[in-house]
Write a protein that holds these residues in place. Structure first.
Motif, PDB file in Angstrom:
ATOM      1  N   MET B  73       0.845  -1.195   0.000  1.00  0.00           N
ATOM      2  CA  MET B  73       0.000   0.000   0.000  1.00  0.00           C
ATOM      3  C   MET B  73       0.876   1.239   0.000  1.00  0.00           C
ATOM      4  O   MET B  73       1.900   1.272   0.684  1.00  0.00           O
ATOM      5  N   ILE B  75       0.100   5.417   0.371  1.00  0.00           N
ATOM      6  CA  ILE B  75      -0.994   6.332   0.693  1.00  0.00           C
ATOM      7  C   ILE B  75      -0.506   7.770   0.650  1.00  0.00           C
ATOM      8  O   ILE B  75       0.580   8.091   1.130  1.00  0.00           O
TER       9      ILE B  75
ATOM     10  N   LYS C  74      12.029   0.797  -1.552  1.00  0.00           N
ATOM     11  CA  LYS C  74      11.725   2.102  -0.964  1.00  0.00           C
ATOM     12  C   LYS C  74      13.069   2.770  -0.726  1.00  0.00           C
ATOM     13  O   LYS C  74      13.931   2.189  -0.076  1.00  0.00           O
ATOM     14  N   LYS C  88      19.691   7.030  11.938  1.00  0.00           N
ATOM     15  CA  LYS C  88      18.263   7.335  11.878  1.00  0.00           C
ATOM     16  C   LYS C  88      17.553   6.793  13.125  1.00  0.00           C
ATOM     17  O   LYS C  88      16.731   7.476  13.726  1.00  0.00           O
TER      18      LYS C  88
ATOM     19  N   GLU D   5       5.555  -4.063   7.525  1.00  0.00           N
ATOM     20  CA  GLU D   5       6.601  -3.046   7.572  1.00  0.00           C
ATOM     21  C   GLU D   5       5.981  -1.748   7.080  1.00  0.00           C
ATOM     22  O   GLU D   5       5.367  -1.727   6.021  1.00  0.00           O
ATOM     23  N   PHE D   6       6.097  -0.674   7.870  1.00  0.00           N
ATOM     24  CA  PHE D   6       5.518   0.572   7.382  1.00  0.00           C
ATOM     25  C   PHE D   6       6.387   1.766   7.727  1.00  0.00           C
ATOM     26  O   PHE D   6       7.197   1.739   8.650  1.00  0.00           O
ATOM     27  N   ALA D   7       6.214   2.820   6.932  1.00  0.00           N
ATOM     28  CA  ALA D   7       6.877   4.105   7.171  1.00  0.00           C
ATOM     29  C   ALA D   7       5.846   5.184   6.902  1.00  0.00           C
ATOM     30  O   ALA D   7       5.025   5.051   5.988  1.00  0.00           O
ATOM     31  N   MET D   8       5.863   6.221   7.689  1.00  0.00           N
ATOM     32  CA  MET D   8       4.840   7.258   7.632  1.00  0.00           C
ATOM     33  C   MET D   8       5.493   8.575   8.041  1.00  0.00           C
ATOM     34  O   MET D   8       6.157   8.625   9.069  1.00  0.00           O
ATOM     35  N   PHE D   9       5.339   9.598   7.196  1.00  0.00           N
ATOM     36  CA  PHE D   9       5.925  10.891   7.576  1.00  0.00           C
ATOM     37  C   PHE D   9       5.196  12.033   6.877  1.00  0.00           C
ATOM     38  O   PHE D   9       4.673  11.849   5.774  1.00  0.00           O
ATOM     39  N   VAL D  21       8.487  11.061  13.395  1.00  0.00           N
ATOM     40  CA  VAL D  21       8.740   9.620  13.492  1.00  0.00           C
ATOM     41  C   VAL D  21       8.829   9.212  14.963  1.00  0.00           C
ATOM     42  O   VAL D  21       8.327   8.148  15.360  1.00  0.00           O
ATOM     43  N   MET D  40      14.671   1.953   7.851  1.00  0.00           N
ATOM     44  CA  MET D  40      13.739   2.448   6.826  1.00  0.00           C
ATOM     45  C   MET D  40      12.274   2.315   7.216  1.00  0.00           C
ATOM     46  O   MET D  40      11.395   2.551   6.387  1.00  0.00           O
ATOM     47  N   GLY D  41      11.985   1.926   8.452  1.00  0.00           N
ATOM     48  CA  GLY D  41      10.585   1.793   8.832  1.00  0.00           C
ATOM     49  C   GLY D  41      10.457   0.997  10.116  1.00  0.00           C
ATOM     50  O   GLY D  41      11.433   0.812  10.844  1.00  0.00           O
ATOM     51  N   SER D  70       2.662  10.996   3.828  1.00  0.00           N
ATOM     52  CA  SER D  70       2.966   9.870   2.946  1.00  0.00           C
ATOM     53  C   SER D  70       3.084   8.595   3.791  1.00  0.00           C
ATOM     54  O   SER D  70       3.734   8.600   4.834  1.00  0.00           O
ATOM     55  N   VAL D  71       2.435   7.526   3.352  1.00  0.00           N
ATOM     56  CA  VAL D  71       2.485   6.257   4.087  1.00  0.00           C
ATOM     57  C   VAL D  71       2.837   5.132   3.117  1.00  0.00           C
ATOM     58  O   VAL D  71       2.322   5.111   1.995  1.00  0.00           O
ATOM     59  N   ASN D  72       3.701   4.243   3.556  1.00  0.00           N
ATOM     60  CA  ASN D  72       3.989   3.033   2.811  1.00  0.00           C
ATOM     61  C   ASN D  72       3.853   1.826   3.712  1.00  0.00           C
ATOM     62  O   ASN D  72       4.321   1.872   4.849  1.00  0.00           O
ATOM     63  N   MET D  73       3.254   0.767   3.183  1.00  0.00           N
ATOM     64  CA  MET D  73       3.098  -0.464   3.961  1.00  0.00           C
ATOM     65  C   MET D  73       3.378  -1.649   3.068  1.00  0.00           C
ATOM     66  O   MET D  73       2.968  -1.655   1.899  1.00  0.00           O
TER      67      MET D  73
END
Lengths: 102, 102, 102, 102
Positions: B73, B75, C74, C88, D5-9, D21, D40-41, D70-73
Motif C-alpha cells: 500500500m 498512501i 523504498k 536514523k 513493515e511501514f513508514a509514515m511521515f 517519526v 527504513m521503517g 505519505s504512508v507506505n506499507m
C-alpha cells in the motif's frame, strides 16, 4: 518483461511537488518507453535494464535539485515478451464479466 | 482525503493470480468507493477509515483462501475534501503543457 | 547517500521462498556493500549506482530461475556522505529519551 | 499472523522529520504490540486487525499536525500463530550456513 510502478518526489520542497513530478514525466515521455501515468505514480514497461535506466535518469534529475528524495518502486516481472500494460486489466474484467473503472 | 494505491495477491497459488485479483476488484466495485484500476494495482479515494475498511475486507476475502498473502500500500493524504483522482494528473499535464499517456 | 530497503521473491514457487531469499542475501553479503537484513527485506546503503547495481544483480539471479518475480523498493536519498544506517534509529531514540526494539 | 513493515511521515515539514517519526514510535512502543525499528521503517507483528489498529492510530496522530502525509506499507500474511519476527532471518542464515548483518 517488467512492469514497474514508481513514484519519486523531493521531501524538502513543501507540500506541493507537482513541478518536480512534471520534470520526471517529461523525461519519461521523451524517453520513448511504454508508460502510463496513474494518480499515484507512473507505470513503465520494458526490460529490467530499460526500465532501470529511465528511473535512474529521473532520480539524477531530482538529486541535482533536492536535499532529500523519496522513491518507491513496485516491479512485476514475467517471463516472455508480451506486453501486459493493457492485458492485466482486461484479464480481470474478463473474469468478472463487467467493465471496471480504469 | 486519502488516495491509496494497493495491490494484494496470494503467493501460494502459482504464477497466475488474476482469479484472486478479480474477487478483490468485485468487492471494491460493489463497495461504491471511488476507485481506479491500474496495471499494477488499484487506487482508492476516501477518508482513511473508508479506505482501510475496503482494504481490510479485501484482505479477509483472500485470507480465507490462502496460506500466504502479500500486500502493498502507498498512501497520499492531503488535508481537505477535494478529490485528486483526476486533478493530480491534470496538474502535471498543465505544467508540461502537453498530454501524457494515462 | 541512498538508503534502499528492498524485497524480491519469485511468485511461482509456492509458499516458501527462503531458498531464493538466501541466494540474494549471499550475493549482497559477498558484494561488500553496507547492508542490514530485517524481517521484511534488506536495507542497502551507498550511492544510487552502487545500490542499483547490487539490486540488479539480485534480480538477474532470480530471473534465470523464475517465471514471475515480485520486487519492492523504498529509497531515501539524502545529500551528503554521512551513513544513516545507525543514525536514523539513534536520532529517534534520542528524541524519545528511551531505547526502542531494533 | 501478519508481519507489516511501514513508514509514515509528513511531507510538508521540510527535510528532517525525526520529531514526527519519534511520536509514531512512542505510540507503537506504548501499544504493547511486537515491533522492530529498522533504518527504513517499523515492522509490526500481530493479527491484521491489531496491526491496522496501531497503524491507524499513528496516522491520526500525524493527520492532526500535517497538511500532507505519505504512508507506505508492505504486509506478509502467513496462516498460523507462529511469530516470524526472528525466524525469517534465522531461516535465511541457516540455509547459507553463515551469519548475516542484522
Amino acid at each position: 518483461m517488467v512492469l514497474a510502478e514508481f513514484a519519486m518526489f523531493p521531501t524538502d520542497k513543501g507540500e506541493s511537488v507537482s513541478q518536480y513530478v512534471a520534470q520526471i514525466l517529461d523525461e519519461i515521455d521523451r524517453s520513448g518507453i511504454t508508460y502510463q501515468l496513474t494518480p499515484m505514480g507512473t507505470v513503465l514497461e520494458g526490460s529490467w535494464d530499460e526500465v532501470m535506466d529511465v528511473i535512474s535518469r529521473c532520480f539524477k534529475l531530482l538529486e541535482k535539485q533536492s536535499n532529500r528524495v523519496s522513491v518507491n518502486m513496485k516491479i512485476d516481472y514475467r517471463k516472455g515478451d508480451r506486453s501486459r500494460m493493457k492485458s492485466k486489466i482486461a484479464s480481470v474484467e474478463q473474469k468478472l464479466k463487467k467493465e471496471l473503472n480504469k
